[in-house]
Scaffold this active site. Structure first.
Site, PDB file in Angstrom:
ATOM      1  N   LYS A  65      51.663  62.109  63.226  1.00 35.32           N
ATOM      2  CA  LYS A  65      52.120  62.408  64.573  1.00 35.32           C
ATOM      3  C   LYS A  65      51.521  61.391  65.552  1.00 35.32           C
ATOM      4  O   LYS A  65      50.365  61.006  65.411  1.00 35.32           O
ATOM      5  CB  LYS A  65      51.649  63.824  64.930  1.00 35.32           C
ATOM      6  CG  LYS A  65      52.341  64.370  66.117  1.00 35.32           C
ATOM      7  CD  LYS A  65      51.946  65.800  66.396  1.00 35.32           C
ATOM      8  CE  LYS A  65      52.378  66.083  67.825  1.00 35.32           C
ATOM      9  NZ  LYS A  65      51.893  67.266  68.391  1.00 35.32           N
TER      10      LYS A  65
ATOM     11  N   HIS B  16      55.512  54.602  75.516  1.00 27.04           N
ATOM     12  CA  HIS B  16      55.404  54.367  74.075  1.00 27.04           C
ATOM     13  C   HIS B  16      56.777  54.493  73.414  1.00 27.04           C
ATOM     14  O   HIS B  16      57.785  54.749  74.086  1.00 27.04           O
ATOM     15  CB  HIS B  16      54.366  55.288  73.441  1.00 27.04           C
ATOM     16  CG  HIS B  16      54.655  56.750  73.605  1.00 27.04           C
ATOM     17  ND1 HIS B  16      55.713  57.369  72.988  1.00 27.04           N
ATOM     18  CD2 HIS B  16      54.028  57.714  74.324  1.00 27.04           C
ATOM     19  CE1 HIS B  16      55.725  58.651  73.307  1.00 27.04           C
ATOM     20  NE2 HIS B  16      54.707  58.881  74.135  1.00 27.04           N
TER      21      HIS B  16
ATOM     22  N   LYS C 226      47.244  60.939  71.266  1.00 28.57           N
ATOM     23  CA  LYS C 226      46.130  60.273  71.926  1.00 28.57           C
ATOM     24  C   LYS C 226      44.920  60.257  71.023  1.00 28.57           C
ATOM     25  O   LYS C 226      44.256  59.240  70.849  1.00 28.57           O
ATOM     26  CB  LYS C 226      45.789  61.030  73.210  1.00 28.57           C
ATOM     27  CG  LYS C 226      46.068  60.241  74.449  1.00 28.57           C
ATOM     28  CD  LYS C 226      45.471  60.919  75.658  1.00 28.57           C
ATOM     29  CE  LYS C 226      46.113  60.350  76.910  1.00 28.57           C
ATOM     30  NZ  LYS C 226      46.065  61.227  78.036  1.00 28.57           N
TER      31      LYS C 226
ATOM     32  N   CYS D 251      48.528  75.194  79.212  1.00 30.87           N
ATOM     33  CA  CYS D 251      48.119  73.884  78.683  1.00 30.87           C
ATOM     34  C   CYS D 251      48.423  72.859  79.762  1.00 30.87           C
ATOM     35  O   CYS D 251      49.585  72.691  80.159  1.00 30.87           O
ATOM     36  CB  CYS D 251      48.874  73.526  77.415  1.00 30.87           C
ATOM     37  SG  CYS D 251      48.691  71.779  76.995  1.00 30.87           S
TER      38      CYS D 251
ATOM     39  N   CYS E 127      50.915  69.885  78.735  1.00 28.83           N
ATOM     40  CA  CYS E 127      52.360  70.210  78.785  1.00 28.83           C
ATOM     41  C   CYS E 127      52.751  70.695  80.163  1.00 28.83           C
ATOM     42  O   CYS E 127      53.935  70.769  80.473  1.00 28.83           O
ATOM     43  CB  CYS E 127      52.760  71.368  77.880  1.00 28.83           C
ATOM     44  SG  CYS E 127      52.221  71.363  76.217  1.00 28.83           S
TER      45      CYS E 127
ATOM     46  N   HIS F   7      49.911  69.898  71.859  1.00 22.26           N
ATOM     47  CA  HIS F   7      48.829  68.934  72.051  1.00 22.26           C
ATOM     48  C   HIS F   7      47.558  69.242  71.278  1.00 22.26           C
ATOM     49  O   HIS F   7      46.662  68.403  71.202  1.00 22.26           O
ATOM     50  CB  HIS F   7      48.480  68.812  73.546  1.00 22.26           C
ATOM     51  CG  HIS F   7      49.590  68.216  74.334  1.00 22.26           C
ATOM     52  ND1 HIS F   7      50.563  68.971  74.934  1.00 22.26           N
ATOM     53  CD2 HIS F   7      49.899  66.934  74.587  1.00 22.26           C
ATOM     54  CE1 HIS F   7      51.427  68.174  75.534  1.00 22.26           C
ATOM     55  NE2 HIS F   7      51.047  66.925  75.345  1.00 22.26           N
TER      56      HIS F   7
HETATM   57  N1  MSP Z   1      57.914  64.823  82.044  1.00 26.88           N
HETATM   58  C1  MSP Z   1      58.463  65.578  80.987  1.00 26.88           C
HETATM   59  C2  MSP Z   1      59.974  65.608  81.065  1.00 26.88           C
HETATM   60  C3  MSP Z   1      60.533  66.116  82.349  1.00 26.88           C
HETATM   61  S1  MSP Z   1      62.257  66.007  82.379  1.00 26.88           S
HETATM   62  C4  MSP Z   1      62.714  66.858  83.700  1.00 26.88           C
HETATM   63  C5  MSP Z   1      58.052  64.964  79.655  1.00 26.88           C
HETATM   64  N2  MSP Z   1      57.664  63.674  79.701  1.00 26.88           N
HETATM   65  S2  MSP Z   1      57.110  62.822  78.468  1.00 26.88           S
HETATM   66  O1  MSP Z   1      56.543  61.616  79.019  1.00 26.88           O
HETATM   67  O2  MSP Z   1      56.262  63.590  77.644  1.00 26.88           O
HETATM   68  O3  MSP Z   1      58.345  62.338  77.691  1.00 26.88           O
HETATM   69  C6  MSP Z   1      59.066  63.213  76.940  1.00 26.88           C
HETATM   70  C7  MSP Z   1      60.123  62.485  76.188  1.00 26.88           C
HETATM   71  O4  MSP Z   1      59.571  61.424  75.399  1.00 26.88           O
HETATM   72  C8  MSP Z   1      60.777  63.407  75.182  1.00 26.88           C
HETATM   73  O5  MSP Z   1      61.920  64.020  75.650  1.00 26.88           O
HETATM   74  C9  MSP Z   1      61.150  62.477  74.117  1.00 26.88           C
HETATM   75  O6  MSP Z   1      62.349  61.950  74.565  1.00 26.88           O
HETATM   76  C10 MSP Z   1      60.173  61.365  74.145  1.00 26.88           C
HETATM   77  N3  MSP Z   1      59.175  61.457  73.095  1.00 26.88           N
HETATM   78  C11 MSP Z   1      57.837  61.588  73.255  1.00 26.88           C
HETATM   79  N4  MSP Z   1      57.245  61.479  72.031  1.00 26.88           N
HETATM   80  C12 MSP Z   1      58.171  61.295  71.084  1.00 26.88           C
HETATM   81  C13 MSP Z   1      58.148  60.988  69.710  1.00 26.88           C
HETATM   82  N5  MSP Z   1      57.041  60.966  69.003  1.00 26.88           N
HETATM   83  N6  MSP Z   1      59.324  60.699  69.107  1.00 26.88           N
HETATM   84  C14 MSP Z   1      60.506  60.652  69.806  1.00 26.88           C
HETATM   85  N7  MSP Z   1      60.550  60.925  71.092  1.00 26.88           N
HETATM   86  C15 MSP Z   1      59.461  61.475  71.738  1.00 26.88           C
HETATM   87  O7  MSP Z   1      58.114  65.647  78.675  1.00 26.88           O
END
Ligand code: MSP
Length: 501
Positions: free
Chosen positions: A298, A20, A301, A128, A131, A148
């Site tokens: 925000k 996304h 899901k 969780c 996370c 979440h």
């Molecule tokens: N898998 C872990 C990261 C492991 S790194 C060793 C994770 N993955 S994630 O799929 O949730 O992606 C996290 C990243 O997505 C965040 O660092 C951020 O960069 C980005 N974002 C997810 N939602 C976001 C927003 N709503 N806005 C901006 N970036 C965000 O966490």
């Protein structure tokens, strides 16, 4: 010895859901920095990838009746094809299910067991599974996960601990000695306060998670996903304590590690402590950017409001999305995404300011220069003072102040637009043809500078401009005939159907 590459990383994205806009944001920022450095002949290693272990991923696969690995393959592929579509040019895409990564994680675990940085024990806590993180009672919001909003489960199991507490003093000393290590400042302070409040050892193995890296010396245990995933930053370029590799030294330490603010703690506290335990250097900078909301809400899901980058690209093009995300909001801050805001920026900044300027000049150049382009920059004041902004733009970009870099570029575009309005070249056509030609030459050189500035942000637009401006085509000194407008104006009618799902 080969030169050390400038190593840029993004987090590894979880394959429990499709890509996304949030994922796009971090990866795009890394791409812009990487492109900029490459254009300055600085060797870059840009790594991104997917995080593929853990209960939530196993569950996502099972819900669809798929084997976890087959599910990971399909989502990981979606990430790669999205990066291709968005013109993201990474050097290495790592998956935590890569054999080389898994064996290196196992080797790290064994090494730290030997040094006593990892030790066996038992654990009871609130977990969780979205996370993959433990929380203290006080961190939950009415018993729910603060990120979440889902219930945190009480978990009790035998586990191995990582001796995080051992590194409290060393971490604090590192933060003081390297004030630029954590950025931006206000988020760094939160991390420092967290460490000052005291660090507890953390659980780094699971007996209840099947879909994970098995521990060699403790059958039945798998490595905690965060411990597994964080190690990607070193295993990607070849680190394995049991098999030293020359390539690793060429990339490590990372120069910039980009993460979202919600996972800053993992990267600002746990990650450097793991590196200290391994005797490896710490990254030079870990930068936490802000979060996007969608129409003020925000992304989640339950709200089903994830914006698909593909839909935005279909209606506005890749470069409009790349531009908007980095222009609308200062990189370290939170921001709001809406199609209205994107359309406003598209029409005013891209279609009007840039697109019109470019097409006005190029159509006059076609008509009055007969497609012949100037070979040398005129020694004009405009050209000189415009080019003088390059240093400031570079500095803003290198400091990850993308919106400031773009604002400076648009200031330059604004000056060129004003110049066209003042000099009224269409009037010169009737009474001063040599004056008109020299003005157009001057503008073509100025637009070449602008195209160079735009290149890391909007590579397609920059190359379309450069093609028409004859950059790299000095052999015959001619420009191709007029191509379609860079950014056709969006009318007020509804722009497609950007679905959120
Ligand atoms: N898998 C872990 C990261 C492991 S790194 C060793 C994770 N993955 S994630 O799929 O949730 O992606 C996290 C990243 O997505 C965040 O660092 C951020 O960069 C980005 N974002 C997810 N939602 C976001 C927003 N709503 N806005 C901006 N970036 C965000 O966490």
């Amino acid at each position: 010895m080969k030169t050390k590459k400038f190593y840029i990383t993004t987090p590894l994205y979880c394959v429990n859901a499709k890509p996304h806009l949030g994922h796009v944001y971090t990866t795009l920022a890394a791409d812009v920095l990487a492109r900029h450095l490459r254009s300055r002949d600085i060797p870059v290693h840009f790594q991104t990838g997917t995080d593929e272990h853990g209960t939530s991923i196993e569950r996502a696969a099972l819900e669809r009746g798929m084997e976890p690995k087959a599910w990971c393959d399909s989502i990981s592929k979606e990430f790669r094809s999205l990066w291709k579509k968005l013109n993201i040019r990474y050097d290495h895409f790592i998956r935590t299910t890569d054999l080389s990564h898994e064996t290196a994680v196992q080797a790290v675990f064994e090494k730290l067991l030997k040094t006593g940085d990892i030790y066996p024990g038992s654990y009871e806590g609130l977990y969780c599974s979205s996370c993959e993180n433990f929380y203290e009672e006080s961190e939950l919001k009415a018993g729910l996960c603060p990120v979440h909003g889902s219930p945190a489960e009480k978990v009790s199991e035998e586990t191995y601990f990582f001796r995080l507490s051992r590194y409290e003093g060393a971490l604090l000393a590192h933060y003081v000695k390297h004030p630029d290590f954590l950025s931006p400042r206000h988020r760094a302070q939160e991390m420092i306060n967290f460490v000052k409040s005291g660090l507890k050892d953390i659980s780094v193995s699971r007996t209840k998670v099947r879909w994970g890296v098995p521990l060699r010396s403790a059958p039945g245990h798998t490595v905690y996903v965060w411990f597994d995933a964080l190690l990607n930053y070193v295993t990607g370029p070849g680190y394995n304590p049991e098999h030293p590799s020359a390539d690793f030294g060429q990339a490590w330490p990372a120069d910039v590690q980009l993460v979202g603010k919600e996972i800053f703690r993992f990267h600002a506290v746990i990650w450097p402590a793991i590196l200290m335990a391994l005797g490896l250097e710490l990254p030079r900078k870990v930068y936490a950017h802000g979060w996007w909301t969608i129409n003020g809400e925000k992304m989640s899901k339950s709200r089903g409001n994830f914006i698909k980058a593909e839909d935005v690209v279909r209606d506005f093009g890749v470069d409009a999305l790349r531009y908007f995300l980095l222009r609308e909001v200062p990189f370290g801050q939170d921001g709001d995404f809406s199609i209205e805001a994107l359309k406003r920026r598209y029409n005013s900044d891209l279609a009007n300011d840039l697109g019109n300027l470019f097409s006005r000049i190029m159509s006059m150049a076609a008509k009055y220069l007969d497609h012949r382009l100037p070979e040398k920059p005129g020694a004009s004041e405009t050209f000189r003072s415009l080019s003088a902004a390059t240093g400031e733009i570079d500095r803003a970009l290198e400091a990850l102040r993308f919106e400031e870099a773009l604002e400076l570029i648009w200031r330059g575009i604004g000056r060129l637009n004003r110049l066209v309005d003042e000099r009224k070249p269409w009037e010169l056509a009737g009474n001063d043809l040599p004056g008109l030609k020299s003005f157009l030459h001057e503008m073509i050189w100025c637009l070449r500078v602008v195209a160079g500035w735009l290149d890391p942000f909007m590579p397609d637009t920059a190359s379309k401009m450069q093609l028409q401006l004859g950059v790299g085509r000095s052999s015959d000194g001619t420009a191709p005939h007029k191509l379609p407008p860079l950014f056709p104006r969006k009318q007020d009618e509804k722009t497609g159907d950007i679905s959120t799902n």
